[in-house]
Scaffold this motif. Structure first.
Motif, PDB file in Angstrom:
ATOM      1  N   SER A  22       0.796  -1.198  -0.100  1.00 30.83           N
ATOM      2  CA  SER A  22       0.041   0.039   0.009  1.00 30.83           C
ATOM      3  C   SER A  22       0.930   1.157   0.032  1.00 30.83           C
ATOM      4  O   SER A  22       2.048   1.164   0.564  1.00 30.83           O
ATOM      5  CB  SER A  22      -1.017  -0.039   1.283  1.00 30.83           C
ATOM      6  OG  SER A  22      -0.088   0.035   2.380  1.00 30.83           O
ATOM      7  N   PRO A  23       0.311   2.297  -0.644  1.00 25.37           N
ATOM      8  CA  PRO A  23       1.058   3.669  -0.654  1.00 25.37           C
ATOM      9  C   PRO A  23       1.385   4.058   0.781  1.00 25.37           C
ATOM     10  O   PRO A  23       0.426   3.836   1.623  1.00 25.37           O
ATOM     11  CB  PRO A  23       0.620   4.362  -1.180  1.00 25.37           C
ATOM     12  CG  PRO A  23      -0.444   3.594  -2.352  1.00 25.37           C
ATOM     13  CD  PRO A  23      -0.651   2.365  -1.480  1.00 25.37           C
ATOM     14  N   ALA A  24       2.360   4.808   1.119  1.00 20.82           N
ATOM     15  CA  ALA A  24       2.630   5.390   2.204  1.00 20.82           C
ATOM     16  C   ALA A  24       2.351   6.885   2.401  1.00 20.82           C
ATOM     17  O   ALA A  24       3.067   7.651   2.686  1.00 20.82           O
ATOM     18  CB  ALA A  24       4.137   5.029   2.873  1.00 20.82           C
ATOM     19  N   TYR A  25       1.121   7.280   2.011  1.00 22.85           N
ATOM     20  CA  TYR A  25       0.703   8.613   1.961  1.00 22.85           C
ATOM     21  C   TYR A  25       0.866   9.267   3.213  1.00 22.85           C
ATOM     22  O   TYR A  25       1.311  10.428   3.190  1.00 22.85           O
ATOM     23  CB  TYR A  25      -0.861   8.732   1.502  1.00 22.85           C
ATOM     24  CG  TYR A  25      -1.057   8.106   0.132  1.00 22.85           C
ATOM     25  CD1 TYR A  25      -0.329   8.523  -1.052  1.00 22.85           C
ATOM     26  CD2 TYR A  25      -2.188   7.293   0.041  1.00 22.85           C
ATOM     27  CE1 TYR A  25      -0.801   8.090  -2.410  1.00 22.85           C
ATOM     28  CE2 TYR A  25      -2.585   6.767  -1.177  1.00 22.85           C
ATOM     29  CZ  TYR A  25      -1.759   7.044  -2.358  1.00 22.85           C
ATOM     30  OH  TYR A  25      -2.039   6.404  -3.525  1.00 22.85           O
ATOM     31  N   THR A  26       0.631   8.605   4.306  1.00 23.40           N
ATOM     32  CA  THR A  26       0.833   9.289   5.716  1.00 23.40           C
ATOM     33  C   THR A  26       1.977   9.393   6.361  1.00 23.40           C
ATOM     34  O   THR A  26       2.310  10.126   7.290  1.00 23.40           O
ATOM     35  CB  THR A  26      -0.079   8.647   6.543  1.00 23.40           C
ATOM     36  OG1 THR A  26       0.061   7.298   6.778  1.00 23.40           O
ATOM     37  CG2 THR A  26      -1.717   8.614   6.126  1.00 23.40           C
ATOM     38  N   THR A  27       3.019   8.715   5.653  1.00 22.65           N
ATOM     39  CA  THR A  27       4.557   8.785   6.106  1.00 22.65           C
ATOM     40  C   THR A  27       5.537   9.281   5.376  1.00 22.65           C
ATOM     41  O   THR A  27       6.702   9.262   5.894  1.00 22.65           O
ATOM     42  CB  THR A  27       4.867   7.240   6.941  1.00 22.65           C
ATOM     43  OG1 THR A  27       4.693   6.338   5.752  1.00 22.65           O
ATOM     44  CG2 THR A  27       3.775   6.821   7.719  1.00 22.65           C
ATOM     45  N   GLU A  28       5.319   9.266   4.121  1.00 20.38           N
ATOM     46  CA  GLU A  28       6.151   9.730   3.028  1.00 20.38           C
ATOM     47  C   GLU A  28       6.007  10.733   2.301  1.00 20.38           C
ATOM     48  O   GLU A  28       4.675  10.630   1.627  1.00 20.38           O
ATOM     49  CB  GLU A  28       6.373   8.600   2.049  1.00 20.38           C
ATOM     50  CG  GLU A  28       7.206   7.381   2.712  1.00 20.38           C
ATOM     51  CD  GLU A  28       8.797   7.877   2.643  1.00 20.38           C
ATOM     52  OE1 GLU A  28       9.293   8.762   2.088  1.00 20.38           O
ATOM     53  OE2 GLU A  28       9.484   7.415   3.764  1.00 20.38           O
ATOM     54  N   TRP A  29       6.335  11.915   2.169  1.00 20.94           N
ATOM     55  CA  TRP A  29       6.122  13.240   1.634  1.00 20.94           C
ATOM     56  C   TRP A  29       6.132  12.661   0.039  1.00 20.94           C
ATOM     57  O   TRP A  29       5.276  13.420  -0.644  1.00 20.94           O
ATOM     58  CB  TRP A  29       6.965  14.320   1.869  1.00 20.94           C
ATOM     59  CG  TRP A  29       6.734  14.923   3.137  1.00 20.94           C
ATOM     60  CD1 TRP A  29       7.536  14.781   4.521  1.00 20.94           C
ATOM     61  CD2 TRP A  29       5.687  15.867   3.663  1.00 20.94           C
ATOM     62  NE1 TRP A  29       6.998  15.496   5.174  1.00 20.94           N
ATOM     63  CE2 TRP A  29       5.972  16.295   4.957  1.00 20.94           C
ATOM     64  CE3 TRP A  29       4.746  16.452   2.997  1.00 20.94           C
ATOM     65  CZ2 TRP A  29       5.010  17.027   5.340  1.00 20.94           C
ATOM     66  CZ3 TRP A  29       3.699  17.312   3.593  1.00 20.94           C
ATOM     67  CH2 TRP A  29       4.250  17.375   4.922  1.00 20.94           C
ATOM     68  N   ASN A  30       7.048  12.196  -0.337  1.00 17.10           N
ATOM     69  CA  ASN A  30       7.260  11.760  -1.729  1.00 17.10           C
ATOM     70  C   ASN A  30       5.980  10.814  -2.463  1.00 17.10           C
ATOM     71  O   ASN A  30       5.921  11.049  -3.399  1.00 17.10           O
ATOM     72  CB  ASN A  30       8.709  10.907  -2.032  1.00 17.10           C
ATOM     73  CG  ASN A  30       9.713  11.906  -1.604  1.00 17.10           C
ATOM     74  OD1 ASN A  30       9.741  13.134  -1.622  1.00 17.10           O
ATOM     75  ND2 ASN A  30      11.012  11.167  -1.341  1.00 17.10           N
ATOM     76  N   GLN A  31       5.240  10.423  -1.540  1.00 15.44           N
ATOM     77  CA  GLN A  31       4.447   9.335  -1.975  1.00 15.44           C
ATOM     78  C   GLN A  31       3.002  10.126  -1.683  1.00 15.44           C
ATOM     79  O   GLN A  31       1.693   9.652  -2.033  1.00 15.44           O
ATOM     80  CB  GLN A  31       4.063   8.251  -1.371  1.00 15.44           C
ATOM     81  CG  GLN A  31       5.340   7.276  -1.625  1.00 15.44           C
ATOM     82  CD  GLN A  31       5.153   5.844  -1.058  1.00 15.44           C
ATOM     83  OE1 GLN A  31       4.223   5.403  -0.759  1.00 15.44           O
ATOM     84  NE2 GLN A  31       6.231   5.286  -1.051  1.00 15.44           N
ATOM     85  N   LEU A  32       2.884  11.594  -1.619  1.00 17.46           N
ATOM     86  CA  LEU A  32       1.545  12.168  -1.507  1.00 17.46           C
ATOM     87  C   LEU A  32       0.778  12.299  -2.807  1.00 17.46           C
ATOM     88  O   LEU A  32       1.636  12.357  -3.804  1.00 17.46           O
ATOM     89  CB  LEU A  32       1.858  13.767  -0.772  1.00 17.46           C
ATOM     90  CG  LEU A  32       2.003  13.986   0.613  1.00 17.46           C
ATOM     91  CD1 LEU A  32       2.318  15.204   0.920  1.00 17.46           C
ATOM     92  CD2 LEU A  32       0.649  13.182   1.332  1.00 17.46           C
TER      93      LEU A  32
END
Length: 130
Positions: A116-126
């Motif tokens: 799963s994408p790490a939208y909540t923990t990685e700025w680069n994956q927003l």
């Protein structure tokens, strides 16, 4: 573990080690891991998954030393710091432990198809909305 969907050839095993003194020394942890792996590895099996779990973690500097421990902890810390500095300057894996392999590239790669994408923990994956 081997393929769990092949019941006739399924193999799973695990081992636990308790270090006499808490450690964050990579060479010491590799040595422990290799020793445990030798105890449970079975030649000829096609493994699909392996892992290491670290538990009972404590803060650095709060280590209860063992009276009979002969490891030079400051030397080990200096070695790991030197490796980190070289890798920071020369690039990731410029200096590495032989236990991870000597080839310039990995002949295997972990499967991340369902990660799963790490939208909540990685700025680069927003998500970007244009």
């Amino acid at each position: 573990m081997t393929n769990r969907f092949s019941p006739q050839s399924y193999y799973y095993n695990s081992k636990t080690a308790v270090l006499p003194t808490a450690s964050n020394s990579t060479p010491e942890l590799i040595k422990q891991g290799k020793g445990l792996l030798k105890q449970i590895f079975q030649s000829g099996k096609y493994y699909t998954k392996a892992g290491i779990v670290f538990s009972s973690q404590i803060r650095d500097g709060q280590v209860q030393l063992d009276l009979f421990d002969t490891t030079d902890r400051s030397r080990s810390d200096d070695l790991m710091l030197a490796m980190d500095k070289i890798n920071a300057r020369m690039g990731s894996h410029a200096v590495r432990y032989a236990a991870i392999g000597l080839s310039g590239h990995q002949s295997w790669k972990g499967s991340c198809n369902h990660r799963s994408p790490a939208y909540t923990t990685e700025w680069n994956q927003l998500l970007n909305v244009h």
